[in-house]
Design a protein around this motif. Structure first.
Motif, PDB file in Angstrom:
ATOM      1  N   ALA A 344       0.827  -1.138  -0.024  1.00  0.00           N
ATOM      2  CA  ALA A 344      -0.012   0.236   0.035  1.00  0.00           C
ATOM      3  C   ALA A 344       0.802   1.208   0.030  1.00  0.00           C
ATOM      4  O   ALA A 344       2.071   1.002   0.130  1.00  0.00           O
ATOM      5  CB  ALA A 344      -0.907   0.021   1.267  1.00  0.00           C
ATOM      6  N   ALA A 345       0.253   2.372  -0.411  1.00  0.00           N
ATOM      7  CA  ALA A 345       1.046   3.643  -0.481  1.00  0.00           C
ATOM      8  C   ALA A 345       0.352   4.746   0.595  1.00  0.00           C
ATOM      9  O   ALA A 345      -0.858   4.907   0.661  1.00  0.00           O
ATOM     10  CB  ALA A 345       1.192   4.163  -1.943  1.00  0.00           C
ATOM     11  N   LEU A 359       4.478   6.806  -5.683  1.00  0.00           N
ATOM     12  CA  LEU A 359       4.604   5.555  -5.096  1.00  0.00           C
ATOM     13  C   LEU A 359       3.702   4.198  -5.599  1.00  0.00           C
ATOM     14  O   LEU A 359       4.260   3.358  -5.618  1.00  0.00           O
ATOM     15  CB  LEU A 359       4.250   5.716  -3.588  1.00  0.00           C
ATOM     16  N   GLU A 360       2.479   4.779  -5.992  1.00  0.00           N
ATOM     17  CA  GLU A 360       1.397   3.694  -6.437  1.00  0.00           C
ATOM     18  C   GLU A 360       2.273   3.264  -7.914  1.00  0.00           C
ATOM     19  O   GLU A 360       2.269   1.916  -8.181  1.00  0.00           O
ATOM     20  CB  GLU A 360       0.342   4.375  -6.831  1.00  0.00           C
ATOM     21  N   GLU A 361       2.851   4.158  -8.632  1.00  0.00           N
ATOM     22  CA  GLU A 361       3.409   3.693  -9.931  1.00  0.00           C
ATOM     23  C   GLU A 361       4.711   2.780  -9.637  1.00  0.00           C
ATOM     24  O   GLU A 361       5.061   1.771 -10.272  1.00  0.00           O
ATOM     25  CB  GLU A 361       4.029   4.744 -10.619  1.00  0.00           C
ATOM     26  N   TYR A 362       5.397   3.149  -8.546  1.00  0.00           N
ATOM     27  CA  TYR A 362       6.560   2.099  -8.198  1.00  0.00           C
ATOM     28  C   TYR A 362       6.040   0.828  -7.757  1.00  0.00           C
ATOM     29  O   TYR A 362       6.574  -0.287  -8.200  1.00  0.00           O
ATOM     30  CB  TYR A 362       7.305   2.766  -6.890  1.00  0.00           C
ATOM     31  N   LEU A 363       4.966   0.733  -6.991  1.00  0.00           N
ATOM     32  CA  LEU A 363       4.445  -0.491  -6.497  1.00  0.00           C
ATOM     33  C   LEU A 363       3.864  -1.191  -7.649  1.00  0.00           C
ATOM     34  O   LEU A 363       4.324  -2.578  -7.893  1.00  0.00           O
ATOM     35  CB  LEU A 363       3.589  -0.379  -5.455  1.00  0.00           C
ATOM     36  N   ALA A 364       3.234  -0.770  -8.683  1.00  0.00           N
ATOM     37  CA  ALA A 364       2.804  -1.305 -10.059  1.00  0.00           C
ATOM     38  C   ALA A 364       3.956  -1.800 -10.660  1.00  0.00           C
ATOM     39  O   ALA A 364       4.067  -3.059 -11.134  1.00  0.00           O
ATOM     40  CB  ALA A 364       1.961  -0.304 -10.794  1.00  0.00           C
ATOM     41  N   ALA A 365       5.006  -0.984 -10.821  1.00  0.00           N
ATOM     42  CA  ALA A 365       6.151  -1.524 -11.745  1.00  0.00           C
ATOM     43  C   ALA A 365       6.814  -2.689 -10.876  1.00  0.00           C
ATOM     44  O   ALA A 365       7.614  -3.492 -11.623  1.00  0.00           O
ATOM     45  CB  ALA A 365       6.960  -0.237 -11.799  1.00  0.00           C
ATOM     46  N   GLU A 373      -7.130   1.621  -0.253  1.00  0.00           N
ATOM     47  CA  GLU A 373      -7.055   2.922  -0.856  1.00  0.00           C
ATOM     48  C   GLU A 373      -5.756   3.662  -0.225  1.00  0.00           C
ATOM     49  O   GLU A 373      -5.569   3.420   0.993  1.00  0.00           O
ATOM     50  CB  GLU A 373      -8.148   3.871  -0.570  1.00  0.00           C
ATOM     51  N   SER A 374      -4.968   4.054  -1.391  1.00  0.00           N
ATOM     52  CA  SER A 374      -3.767   5.031  -0.675  1.00  0.00           C
ATOM     53  C   SER A 374      -4.232   6.269   0.120  1.00  0.00           C
ATOM     54  O   SER A 374      -5.347   6.626  -0.210  1.00  0.00           O
ATOM     55  CB  SER A 374      -2.895   5.247  -2.000  1.00  0.00           C
ATOM     56  N   ILE A 375      -3.294   6.447   1.100  1.00  0.00           N
ATOM     57  CA  ILE A 375      -3.761   7.737   1.895  1.00  0.00           C
ATOM     58  C   ILE A 375      -2.991   8.796   1.513  1.00  0.00           C
ATOM     59  O   ILE A 375      -1.648   8.831   1.602  1.00  0.00           O
ATOM     60  CB  ILE A 375      -3.804   7.270   3.333  1.00  0.00           C
ATOM     61  N   LYS A 376      -3.427   9.791   1.432  1.00  0.00           N
ATOM     62  CA  LYS A 376      -2.782  11.186   1.016  1.00  0.00           C
ATOM     63  C   LYS A 376      -3.324  12.234   2.008  1.00  0.00           C
ATOM     64  O   LYS A 376      -4.599  12.468   2.248  1.00  0.00           O
ATOM     65  CB  LYS A 376      -3.209  11.971  -0.267  1.00  0.00           C
ATOM     66  N   GLN A 377      -2.272  12.683   2.901  1.00  0.00           N
ATOM     67  CA  GLN A 377      -2.665  13.587   4.152  1.00  0.00           C
ATOM     68  C   GLN A 377      -2.133  14.870   3.891  1.00  0.00           C
ATOM     69  O   GLN A 377      -1.062  15.092   3.623  1.00  0.00           O
ATOM     70  CB  GLN A 377      -1.972  12.872   5.354  1.00  0.00           C
ATOM     71  N   LYS A 378      -3.014  15.835   3.839  1.00  0.00           N
ATOM     72  CA  LYS A 378      -2.681  17.213   3.759  1.00  0.00           C
ATOM     73  C   LYS A 378      -2.205  17.735   5.125  1.00  0.00           C
ATOM     74  O   LYS A 378      -2.703  17.687   6.050  1.00  0.00           O
ATOM     75  CB  LYS A 378      -4.023  18.130   3.301  1.00  0.00           C
ATOM     76  N   TYR A 379      -0.943  18.323   5.000  1.00  0.00           N
ATOM     77  CA  TYR A 379      -0.392  18.639   6.277  1.00  0.00           C
ATOM     78  C   TYR A 379      -0.250  17.784   7.269  1.00  0.00           C
ATOM     79  O   TYR A 379       0.120  16.472   7.393  1.00  0.00           O
ATOM     80  CB  TYR A 379      -0.895  20.242   6.708  1.00  0.00           C
ATOM     81  N   VAL A 380      -0.710  17.992   8.752  1.00  0.00           N
ATOM     82  CA  VAL A 380      -0.437  17.353   9.748  1.00  0.00           C
ATOM     83  C   VAL A 380      -1.944  16.390   9.883  1.00  0.00           C
ATOM     84  O   VAL A 380      -2.937  16.852  10.039  1.00  0.00           O
ATOM     85  CB  VAL A 380      -0.407  17.913  10.928  1.00  0.00           C
ATOM     86  N   PRO A 381      -1.504  15.036  10.335  1.00  0.00           N
ATOM     87  CA  PRO A 381      -2.652  14.010  10.343  1.00  0.00           C
ATOM     88  C   PRO A 381      -3.511  14.388  11.750  1.00  0.00           C
ATOM     89  O   PRO A 381      -2.619  14.364  12.850  1.00  0.00           O
ATOM     90  CB  PRO A 381      -2.285  12.936  10.292  1.00  0.00           C
ATOM     91  N   LEU A 382      -4.902  14.375  11.804  1.00  0.00           N
ATOM     92  CA  LEU A 382      -5.262  14.298  13.052  1.00  0.00           C
ATOM     93  C   LEU A 382      -5.686  13.029  13.566  1.00  0.00           C
ATOM     94  O   LEU A 382      -5.481  11.978  12.865  1.00  0.00           O
ATOM     95  CB  LEU A 382      -6.758  15.223  13.199  1.00  0.00           C
TER      96      LEU A 382
END
Ligand code: FEO
Length: 410
Positions: A344-345, A359-365, A373-382
């Motif tokens: 996962a990414a 990162l997903e592209e590297y995993l696919a390669a 689902e990959s997790i994209k976090q804007k700034y600081v996670p709550l």
């Protein structure tokens, strides 16, 4: 010539000597971090035809000549066998040929071409192939090509009377030491360094390693010693069996309930996500190892990948890209092509957030089957964001255990 008269050959048997070099200070081997140094093993066989098996890296040419000279006049060498053309074993070959003036130099057909391309040797190379033999006197040398273990030219040579298999890169390790035999080392260091060597040098060619292990019995060799070109010689039957068994295990790349969380971080947001994913993996029942790339190197990760069934990768976005340390390790792993993994990414970002997609592209390669689902976090996670990371860790862990159960039921 350096002052190397103090260097001596080390007996392997009554008529075979180790005449190689110990490189205590090498830390980098074409991308592989070698914190325990290495050896470039070469072997001198005393028989009617005196034979040198492999040479050493170019800067150690004088070590090789001095160790040979402690036993015989180097000009008495009749034959040189070059099992592998990579320069850590052939770099000194041109100078050694000039010093020794051998009657013949043997290499595989691909080795003949590679040595010519590297060194434009004046001395013709005599090509040999699997099944060919040369007679030294008491001993016969039997050749077996081992293409891609580690280069197309690679071959191994069996010495019949001494019952030694000279295996060049295969079954070796980067480990400098003052002792010649594997039974003189800490077994846990041997296992780690042999595994590290396999992971970093041979993982891409795992199928070839399997083929060699499957074919070895058909050659009917009575192997009393397994003498690689790096690291110690395996001489006790149980040690020879152990390294062969390790190779079989690593080459098969079985799934283990272990997950790596490989990440780097800029201002600790991706780090927090990694810790929560690690907790989720743990609570799913798999062993989780968090590897922050600012603290570890690519060779360590490759070694840990050998027995990890899952690879979860995380990176912040830096200048519209993944972190350089993550690009480094993933480029390296992509080349080594570990098989059957899931992953996962995840990653944090400030405003553009390209890293997770990359990162997903590297995993696919890498043919890593992505879970969740990959997790994209804007700034600081709550806390609520970290709960999602924890759940992703659980999901990957549960998927890994299910995959292992499905494979063992087959
Ligand atoms: Fe030790 Fe492929 O060279």
């Amino acid at each position: 010539m350096q002052n190397t008269e103090y260097l001596k050959a080390v007996p392997v048997t009554k008529n075979v000597y180790w005449v190689g070099a110990v490189d205590w200070s090498v830390t980098e081997f074409h991308g592989y971090k070698t914190e325990r140094g290495s050896t470039y093993n070469a072997y001198l066989v005393l028989d009617d035809k005196i034979t040198l098996i492999d040479t050493v890296k170019a800067p150690f040419k004088d070590h090789l000549l001095a160790r040979i000279a402690s036993v015989i006049d180097p000009e008495k060498i009749d034959y040189i066998i070059s099992n592998h053309a990579e320069p850590d074993h052939s770099g000194s070959l041109p100078d050694i040929i000039k010093a020794v003036k051998p009657e013949k130099v043997f290499a595989s057909i691909a080795g003949q071409k590679a040595l010519d391309a590297h060194y434009r040797l004046e001395q013709p190379i005599t090509p040999v192939k699997t099944g060919d033999e040369i007679h030294l006197g008491r001993n016969t040398v039997k050749f077996i090509e081992t293409k891609m273990l580690h280069w197309p030219d690679s071959m191994i040579s069996y010495l019949t009377d001494e019952k030694i298999l000279f295996s060049q890169d295969a079954f070796g390790m980067h480990l400098a030491g003052s002792s010649l035999f594997a039974d003189q080392y800490d077994p846990s260091i041997l296992e780690w360094e042999a595994k590290k060597y396999f992971a970093n040098i041979l993982l891409l060619y795992a199928e070839k390693a399997k083929q060699l292990l499957a074919a070895l019995p058909s050659y009917n060799l009575d192997i009393r010693m397994l003498a690689p070109d790096h690291g110690p010689i395996w001489r006790r039957p149980e040690d020879i069996a152990q390294i062969l068994q390790w190779y079989g295990h690593w080459a098969a790349q079985p799934l283990h309930p272990k997950a790596l969380v490989v990440f780097d971080t800029m201002w600790h947001s991706t780090e927090k996500m990694a810790y929560s994913i690690g907790d989720g993996l743990r609570d799913a029942g798999v062993t989780a190892e968090l590897i922050q790339m600012s603290a570890r190197d690519r060779s360590y990760v490759a070694t840990e990948v050998i027995d990890a069934g899952a690879i979860v990768v995380g990176s912040p976005t830096l200048n519209n890209n993944i972190f350089p340390s993550m690009a480094d390790v993933l480029t390296y792993l992509k080349g080594l092509r570990p098989q059957h993994r899931i992953g996962a990414a995840f990653g944090s970002y400030g405003w553009s957030g390209e890293a997770v997609k990359q990162l997903e592209e590297y995993l696919a390669a890498m043919n890593v089957e992505r879970v969740g689902e990959s997790i994209k976090q804007k700034y600081v996670p709550l806390a609520s964001d970290l709960e999602k990371c924890y759940q992703l860790g659980r999901q990957v862990g549960e998927a890994l255990l299910a995959k292992i159960a499905a494979e063992s039921a087959r």
